[in-house]
Design a protein around this motif. Structure first.
Motif, PDB file in Angstrom:
ATOM      1  N   ALA A 111       0.835  -1.205   0.000  1.00 13.83           N
ATOM      2  CA  ALA A 111       0.000   0.000   0.000  1.00 13.83           C
ATOM      3  C   ALA A 111       0.867   1.251   0.000  1.00 13.83           C
ATOM      4  O   ALA A 111       0.605   2.207  -0.743  1.00 13.83           O
ATOM      5  CB  ALA A 111      -0.927  -0.010   1.216  1.00 13.83           C
ATOM      6  N   THR A 112       1.916   1.239   0.823  1.00 16.78           N
ATOM      7  CA  THR A 112       2.829   2.381   0.861  1.00 16.78           C
ATOM      8  C   THR A 112       3.512   2.575  -0.481  1.00 16.78           C
ATOM      9  O   THR A 112       3.637   3.699  -0.976  1.00 16.78           O
ATOM     10  CB  THR A 112       3.895   2.168   1.948  1.00 16.78           C
ATOM     11  OG1 THR A 112       3.244   1.978   3.213  1.00 16.78           O
ATOM     12  CG2 THR A 112       4.828   3.364   2.040  1.00 16.78           C
ATOM     13  N   ALA A 113       3.945   1.459  -1.099  1.00 15.60           N
ATOM     14  CA  ALA A 113       4.633   1.529  -2.386  1.00 15.60           C
ATOM     15  C   ALA A 113       3.714   2.069  -3.476  1.00 15.60           C
ATOM     16  O   ALA A 113       4.128   2.891  -4.307  1.00 15.60           O
ATOM     17  CB  ALA A 113       5.161   0.150  -2.772  1.00 15.60           C
ATOM     18  N   ILE A 114       2.460   1.622  -3.476  1.00 17.73           N
ATOM     19  CA  ILE A 114       1.515   2.080  -4.504  1.00 17.73           C
ATOM     20  C   ILE A 114       1.241   3.571  -4.349  1.00 17.73           C
ATOM     21  O   ILE A 114       1.204   4.315  -5.343  1.00 17.73           O
ATOM     22  CB  ILE A 114       0.202   1.280  -4.416  1.00 17.73           C
ATOM     23  CG1 ILE A 114       0.458  -0.187  -4.778  1.00 17.73           C
ATOM     24  CG2 ILE A 114      -0.848   1.870  -5.350  1.00 17.73           C
ATOM     25  CD1 ILE A 114      -0.682  -1.107  -4.417  1.00 17.73           C
ATOM     26  N   LEU A 115       1.054   4.024  -3.129  1.00 20.85           N
ATOM     27  CA  LEU A 115       0.795   5.450  -2.908  1.00 20.85           C
ATOM     28  C   LEU A 115       1.996   6.299  -3.314  1.00 20.85           C
ATOM     29  O   LEU A 115       1.835   7.411  -3.833  1.00 20.85           O
ATOM     30  CB  LEU A 115       0.440   5.687  -1.434  1.00 20.85           C
ATOM     31  CG  LEU A 115      -0.902   5.094  -0.977  1.00 20.85           C
ATOM     32  CD1 LEU A 115      -1.086   5.287   0.519  1.00 20.85           C
ATOM     33  CD2 LEU A 115      -2.064   5.721  -1.744  1.00 20.85           C
ATOM     34  N   ASP A 116       3.210   5.779  -3.108  1.00 23.28           N
ATOM     35  CA  ASP A 116       4.409   6.492  -3.566  1.00 23.28           C
ATOM     36  C   ASP A 116       4.428   6.586  -5.092  1.00 23.28           C
ATOM     37  O   ASP A 116       4.804   7.621  -5.655  1.00 23.28           O
ATOM     38  CB  ASP A 116       5.673   5.776  -3.071  1.00 23.28           C
ATOM     39  CG  ASP A 116       5.888   5.931  -1.570  1.00 23.28           C
ATOM     40  OD1 ASP A 116       5.273   6.852  -0.983  1.00 23.28           O
ATOM     41  OD2 ASP A 116       6.664   5.150  -0.993  1.00 23.28           O
ATOM     42  N   VAL A 117       4.020   5.507  -5.757  1.00 21.91           N
ATOM     43  CA  VAL A 117       3.951   5.519  -7.223  1.00 21.91           C
ATOM     44  C   VAL A 117       2.919   6.533  -7.694  1.00 21.91           C
ATOM     45  O   VAL A 117       3.149   7.279  -8.657  1.00 21.91           O
ATOM     46  CB  VAL A 117       3.624   4.108  -7.762  1.00 21.91           C
ATOM     47  CG1 VAL A 117       3.280   4.167  -9.254  1.00 21.91           C
ATOM     48  CG2 VAL A 117       4.784   3.157  -7.532  1.00 21.91           C
TER      49      VAL A 117
END
Length: 337
Positions: A313-319
């Motif tokens: 979830a953190t990675a997707i929001l960073d993307v």
């Protein structure tokens, strides 16, 4: 609502009835400027019929499409050269993430005509669209997130869509021309099928005059996926579509119990990040594989709401943040020019 809602112009119907044989595989279509002239036309029994049609004038639907699209600030195509890399999954999560901002109006358009999956992933399976004087109304999965898909027109969710290119193009045109997203839309996210075929050519042609902010390309780390992604990047460059960036999906596995991460698809040539360096395109980030993503998509729920603590979830929001930065840079570049 049956898929016969997609209407054909009278001349096109008449044209189809005059054809002596089925269209060849790469037929440009009887209404194309290349009708009877393309390589696929050589030796076709219909060549003389197509080449003697009435002169092709400007498409009368284009002003209507341009008017519809002028009310949309940003248009993003989600592409992948290969199937199975999580493109539709990422499209659904991108839509949820953008719609998390309550001040933003977001639309998702499912152009995977033969395999529509966004309705299931966004929790709208079994819904139907409604038609009014303003046009087709999308199905709203949240107050500020609308969805349009051919799935809403099928009599049965298991019905196969067996259409030739001309009919696919007709539906795409109707999606762009007839769908009423409201008075204003901040983002339109367009989920496309794998490859570089009819759907891609049609949507880029119809949206060209109002401008496409760019393409988000989704891949997985292994070379088998990157082979087709290179072709997708080449397509974007030939079609004049700005590449907003590439995201590497399923770049590792996150254990839901111990939170440890391990590689499932081990990159043999450097993965997506090395590809971006080689081809000079932005690398937006890597998203690890979390089994709960699939669980959320099957249930039609927002992954961020259910599993906000996941590294994925953190990675997707960073993307998503990196993608919005690229969109803003693209807009600034257009203003300067």
């Amino acid at each position: 609502m049956a898929p016969s809602i997609v209407s054909e112009r009278p001349r096109e119907s008449l044209m189809s009835s005059q054809l002596q044989a089925p269209e060849p595989e790469h037929c440009p279509g009887p209404e194309s400027e290349q009708a009877g002239k393309g390589d696929a036309c050589d030796g076709c029994p219909n060549q003389s019929i197509c080449s003697t049609q009435l002169p092709k004038g400007p498409d009368p639907d284009m002003p209507i499409i341009n008017q519809r699209l002028s009310q949309i600030d940003h248009k993003i195509l989600v592409l992948s050269g290969k199937g199975g890399v999580g493109k539709s999954t990422f499209t659904s999560m991108l839509s949820w993430a953008l719609a998390a901002d309550e001040d933003m109006e977001v639309g998702a358009m499912d152009l995977d005509i033969c395999g529509p999956s966004l309705p299931r992933m966004l929790g709208a399976e079994g819904e139907s669209i409604h038609q009014s004087n303003s046009g087709w109304s999308p199905v709203y999965v949240a107050d500020n997130l609308g969805l349009m898909s051919i799935s809403f027109m099928l009599p049965d969710p298991d019905s196969a869509v067996i259409w030739r290119g001309a009919k696919k193009n007709g539906l795409i045109k109707q999606f762009l021309k007839d769908v009423h997203w409201g008075e204003h839309l901040d983002y339109l996210v367009v989920d496309t099928p794998p490859g570089t075929s009819d759907e891609h050519l049609s949507v880029t042609t119809y949206m060209k005059e109002t401008g496409i902010d760019g393409a988000l390309i989704v891949t997985t780390p292994q070379e088998v996926a990157l082979l087709d992604v290179r072709k997708e990047i080449d397509f974007c460059r030939k079609a004049g579509i700005k590449i907003l960036g590439l995201v590497e999906n399923m770049s590792g596995f996150v254990c839901p119990n111990c939170k440890g991460e391990s590689q499932i698809f081990k990159p043999t040539t450097g993965g997506g990040e090395q590809l971006c360096k080689d081809l000079g395109i932005p690398f937006l980030g890597s998203v690890p594989l979390d089994p709960r993503i699939g669980k959320s998509c099957d249930a039609g729920e927002s992954f961020f709401d259910s599993y906000a603590d996941s590294p994925a979830a953190t990675a997707i929001l960073d993307v998503v943040d990196a993608l919005r930065d690229q969109v803003e840079l693209s807009v600034e570049g257009l203003k300067l020019n």
